[in-house]
Design an enzyme around this catalytic site. Structure first.
Site, PDB file in Angstrom:
ATOM      1  CG  HIS A 205     -38.652  -1.501  10.079  1.00 38.24           C
ATOM      2  ND1 HIS A 205     -37.298  -1.370  10.232  1.00 38.24           N
ATOM      3  CD2 HIS A 205     -39.192  -0.320  10.486  1.00 38.24           C
ATOM      4  CE1 HIS A 205     -37.033  -0.161  10.686  1.00 38.24           C
ATOM      5  NE2 HIS A 205     -38.156   0.495  10.850  1.00 38.24           N
ATOM      6  NE  ARG A 349     -39.156   7.614   9.775  1.00 37.32           N
ATOM      7  CZ  ARG A 349     -39.019   6.475  10.425  1.00 37.32           C
ATOM      8  NH1 ARG A 349     -38.656   6.495  11.700  1.00 37.32           N
ATOM      9  NH2 ARG A 349     -39.255   5.326   9.838  1.00 37.32           N
ATOM     10  CB  CYS A 522     -42.349   7.752  17.399  1.00 32.87           C
ATOM     11  SG  CYS A 522     -40.775   8.144  16.633  1.00 32.87           S
TER      12      CYS A 522
HETATM   13  C1  PEP Z   1     -37.164   4.019  15.737  1.00 31.01           C
HETATM   14  O1  PEP Z   1     -36.055   3.763  15.271  1.00 31.01           O
HETATM   15  O2  PEP Z   1     -37.446   3.922  16.939  1.00 31.01           O
HETATM   16  C2  PEP Z   1     -38.279   4.453  14.855  1.00 31.01           C
HETATM   17  C3  PEP Z   1     -39.418   4.864  15.344  1.00 31.01           C
HETATM   18  O3  PEP Z   1     -38.096   4.357  13.508  1.00 31.01           O
HETATM   19  P1  PEP Z   1     -38.098   2.977  12.710  1.00 31.01           P
HETATM   20  O4  PEP Z   1     -38.663   1.904  13.615  1.00 31.01           O
HETATM   21  O5  PEP Z   1     -38.914   3.177  11.494  1.00 31.01           O
HETATM   22  O6  PEP Z   1     -36.661   2.767  12.406  1.00 31.01           O
HETATM   23 MG    MG Z   2     -35.526   4.328  13.252  1.00 36.08          MG
END
Ligand code: PEP
Ligand code: MG
Length: 590
Positions: A205, A349, A522
């Site tokens: 992240h 989300r 996404c």
């Molecule tokens: C994913 O896991 O691809 C997602 C979009 O959520 P995050 O990156 O916040 O875990």
């Molecule tokens: Mg995720």
């Protein structure tokens, strides 16, 4: 911070790492000690206890002097701020003079016969562990105070000064051992030029956040980069090629200055696409939406051409604060986004805290186990603590009065989780209605993230209880190939084109489409132009990605033929060798 790097000082040094955020930054670099240093622990020689206790007492006195200097400095601040900081510093001073922390450390040096740093670290863990058992966010925040004071003494003992992000002058490059996603969210791209760290993977992240902010970033660097930095030395962060260059020669600097100009020209050309549709050469229109972490990113909205928000990661509202945001506070943030989107849908989300995304406000609820990626997180935490989910559902539905909203559930594994969440959503809807709270007439669509292999394999059953699917490939890859998405050591093995991942994606896309529900993607795969043909060929017609990548992906779609993309995807799905798939993807011509 190392001062002069001796023989290498002044010489160009290139460190290679993972280029995780497109862009190039040049400027002076500063080593920021964001994380607390690792406290060394060793056994004392017989007879060393007294000397070690004196070392500890001297460091405590130094910490007291530092804090009273800080207090003096703070008197220059406006009255109420000075008072607030004064109270906090007084509390920390009190902890230094008479507290369980200092008493406990003295006792441990004596009893466990270990050095002061090790004794402090053990005592912090013991105190905060007890605090966390009380499961109260206020008490958990007090645990942070103990940690703070303890590490102040450890830093003095180790001779590691504290340079905070606010000490980096405007235009500076931040070099650090690691920057957490929450800390990255605090980096204003108008103030910081770029970031470079030792820890962190391509899909963690911190990388996602840096990309969203448009902040050039290189992660996974050799630790020696930290030792080689001469404070404020000129540096270049090449977020495309994955390089940190310290003390660039004039020639290197000129080369990068030219590349920066080229990137600016490319960006200006791409921005011309803002008003054009994302349509393939054979006429299929693809919906492009944006991923959003913090409302500040909305500044990029006008040039992005985003047709709504496909993923708002609400967990960032919980970070960098001591308390959980109330329903009203969440509503204020959410409604600002809904209003800014002027009728385009916004997908919120629900809280996906856990794993590498931590928030001290939720300290008491968070999973402190050794394996948090598989622990109590995301929808599991929300269903266990339904008051968290209810506040979010209510805030989102209230914001729905001002524009279309959708709700997305993270880390779902079974249909039962969706059904349970839907019951809670219905209950919140009914109470809001009874209380005559303004909200949309319709219930918001409730969607499911497909990001756990079990969810992908059960996608046909999940589709029967979901209004839409969003493929979270970042986690789907991590959990399928068992590679931590944020770990630089195994970053080379984090492969989106692993056939197992592609099969899970294909299966869930088909299950969603058969059930007649929209399926979007996404995860970060959506932001890689090399993968666009494959995704469209697999049936994807909606994508959500960071603002900064949107124009490039729109350009790619406009250059593609869907028929060719479908042939390309079919050919790839017949392969079983990941390297061969990479080769096919890299050589595909639209
Ligand atoms: C994913 O896991 O691809 C997602 C979009 O959520 P995050 O990156 O916040 O875990
Ligand atoms: Mg995720």
């Amino acid at each position: 911070m190392k001062n002069n790097a001796g023989d290498i000082s002044g010489q160009e040094i290139v460190f290679t790492g993972l280029g995780v955020s497109h862009g190039i930054a040049t400027g002076p670099a500063y080593l920021v000690q964001i994380d607390n240093p690792e406290a060394p622990e060793y056994a004392l020689e017989p007879g060393q206890v007294e000397e070690e206790t004196t070392r500890f007492e001297t460091a405590v006195r130094q910490a007291q002097r530092d804090l009273s200097m800080l207090k003096q400095k703070s008197t220059g601040l406006p009255d109420d701020t000075a008072e607030e900081i004064g109270l906090l510093l007084d509390a920390h001073m009190a902890m230094l003079s008479r507290s369980r922390l200092t008493r406990g450390v003295r006792a441990r040096i004596l009893k466990d016969q270990i050095n002061a740093e090790g004794a402090i670290a053990r005592e912090i863990d013991s105190i905060t562990g007890q605090f966390n058992r009380i499961k109260d966010p206020y008490i958990a925040a007090r645990g942070e105070d103990v940690r703070n004071v303890g590490y102040r003494i450890i830093r003095i003992l180790m001779g590691v000064p504290y340079l905070s992000l606010s000490d980096v002058p405007p235009g500076g490059i931040v070099l650090a051992l690691e920057i957490s996603p929450a800390e990255t969210a605090l980096l204003d791209p108008r103030r910081f030029a770029g970031i470079a760290t030792v820890h962190g993977g391509v899909a963690g992240h911190t990388a996602v956040m840096a990309r969203s902010l448009g902040l050039p970033a290189v992660l996974g660097l050799d630790r020696r980069a930290l030792e080689s930095l001469h404070h404020g030395a000129p540096a270049i962060v090449d977020g495309i090629g994955g390089k940190l260059i310290l003390n660039p020669t004039q020639e290197t600097q000129r080369h990068y200055d030219r590349r920066i100009q080229d990137l600016k020209a490319d960006k200006a050309a791409l921005n011309k696409l803002t008003k054009l549709p994302a349509v393939t050469t054979d006429g299929t229109e693809i919906v492009l939406r944006a991923n959003l972490e913090i409302p500040r990113e909305l500044d990029n909205l006008p040039t992005s051409g985003a047709n709504g928000i496909g993923l708002f990661r609400t967990e960032f509202m919980f970070m960098n604060r001591d308390t959980v945001p109330s329903e009203d506070e969440q509503f204020e943030t959410i409604v600002e986004i809904v209003r800014a989107m002027k009728g385009a849908p916004v997908t919120f989300r629900t809280l996906d805290i856990g794993g590498d995304k931590l928030a001290r406000a939720l300290g008491a609820h968070l999973d402190a186990s050794n394996n948090p990626a598989l622990g109590l997180r995301a929808i599991r935490l929300s269903l266990k603590e339904p008051h968290l989910l209810e506040a979010q559902f209510r805030a989102i539905m209230r914001a729905g009065y001002f524009g279309p909203v959708r709700i997305l559930l993270p880390m779902v594994t079974t249909a039962a989780e969706i059904e349970e969440a839907r019951l809670i959503l219905q209950k919140c809807h009914d109470t809001l209605k009874k209380d005559k709270m303004p909200m949309a007439d319709e219930m918001p669509p409730l969607g499911t993230m497909i990001e756990i292999p079990a969810a992908a394999l059960a996608a046909d059953s999940l589709a029967t209880v979901s209004d839409f699917f969003a493929l979270g490939t970042n986690d789907l890859i991590q959990y399928t190939v068992a590679i931590d998405r944020g770990n630089d050591q195994v970053a080379a093995l984090y492969n989106p084109l692993n056939p197992a991942v592609l099969r899970l994606m294909e299966f869930s896309i088909q299950a969603g489409l058969r059930a007649g529900i929209p399926v979007s993607i996404c995860g970060e795969m959506a932001a890689d132009p090399k993968l666009t043909a494959l995704l469209l060929g697999l049936g994807i017609r909606e994508m959500s990605l960071g603002f900064s990548s949107l124009p490039r992906i729109k350009q790619r779609i406009r250059d593609l033929s869907l028929t060719k993309a479908e042939d390309h995807a079919r050919y790839i799905m017949d392969q079983y060798d990941p390297d061969r798939i990479i080769q096919i993807v890299n050589t595909f011509k639209a």
